[in-house]
Motif scaffolding. Sequence first.
Motif, PDB file in Angstrom:
ATOM      1  N   PHE A 159      29.307  12.735 -47.424  1.00  0.00           N
ATOM      2  CA  PHE A 159      28.756  12.530 -46.085  1.00  0.00           C
ATOM      3  C   PHE A 159      27.229  12.573 -46.113  1.00  0.00           C
ATOM      4  N   ASP A 160      26.670  13.534 -46.832  1.00  0.00           N
ATOM      5  CA  ASP A 160      25.217  13.646 -46.885  1.00  0.00           C
ATOM      6  C   ASP A 160      24.596  12.425 -47.566  1.00  0.00           C
ATOM      7  N   ALA A 168      27.841   5.607 -51.481  1.00  0.00           N
ATOM      8  CA  ALA A 168      28.600   6.623 -52.218  1.00  0.00           C
ATOM      9  C   ALA A 168      29.804   5.975 -52.889  1.00  0.00           C
ATOM     10  N   VAL A 169      30.004   6.319 -54.141  1.00  0.00           N
ATOM     11  CA  VAL A 169      31.173   5.884 -54.897  1.00  0.00           C
ATOM     12  C   VAL A 169      31.928   7.128 -55.331  1.00  0.00           C
ATOM     13  N   VAL A 170      33.233   7.152 -55.104  1.00  0.00           N
ATOM     14  CA  VAL A 170      34.052   8.293 -55.483  1.00  0.00           C
ATOM     15  C   VAL A 170      35.139   7.847 -56.456  1.00  0.00           C
ATOM     16  N   HIS A 189      42.360   9.232 -46.242  1.00  0.00           N
ATOM     17  CA  HIS A 189      42.157   9.291 -44.797  1.00  0.00           C
ATOM     18  C   HIS A 189      40.719   9.570 -44.372  1.00  0.00           C
ATOM     19  N   THR A 190      39.886  10.028 -45.313  1.00  0.00           N
ATOM     20  CA  THR A 190      38.515  10.380 -44.943  1.00  0.00           C
ATOM     21  C   THR A 190      37.482   9.687 -45.823  1.00  0.00           C
ATOM     22  N   LEU A 191      37.486   9.963 -47.112  1.00  0.00           N
ATOM     23  CA  LEU A 191      36.431   9.439 -47.969  1.00  0.00           C
ATOM     24  C   LEU A 191      36.450   7.920 -48.063  1.00  0.00           C
TER      25      LEU A 191
END
Length: 214
Positions: A159-160, A168-170, A189-191
């Motif tokens: 988020f930051d 952002a890559v996860v 559901h979030t990221l």
Amino acid sequence: MPSVEQLREILDPATSVLLTVECQQGVVGPESALPELAEEARASGALANVARLVAAAHLAGVQVVHAVAERRPDGRGANRNARLFRAAERLPVQQLSGTTAVRVAAPIEVADEDFVVRRLHGLSPLAGTDVDPLLRNLGCRTVIVTGVSANVAIPNAVFDAVNLGYTAVVPADAIAGVPADYTPALVRHTLALVATVASTKDVLGAWKRPRRTG
């Protein structure tokens, strides 16, 4: 999911930084303050995947930043405004500055060119630390977020990063939390709403130079 070409563009080594979050001995090591989390990080393969990504980043010329959480022995400056912080004060293993607990854990290797950024407060590796100015000075546009935990620090980091203007890559198989089924739910559901979700294999493939033919 982005195409190979799109992912290769997002993960350009010149403008990407690999961030490892709280991959320290006192968190994911054999003598962890949080043994359930440490076990999940290892059993799921997440810690091994972080190590693979770090090794590949070193070869590809991608900057690596290790974000470590610690506290002074006297506790000065540390948060006490949440249940998590108060519980951490009572754990048998403390993340004290200068101890082995705050060293980056094996099998992750720290190279001379890596940055190790330590924080004494808060929940996020970016908020109120040197990480953001370092990223900007490095010309970073994409932050690859790895490590623990999916419960708190990882979503904070994502988020930051997004709020600060980074992509952002996860790598979903390079993060861990507890219980085991919480992490995929968080990712889905979030990221996935704010970050590019990939796999370790996808990221490694994006950093491989395509072979020339003819």
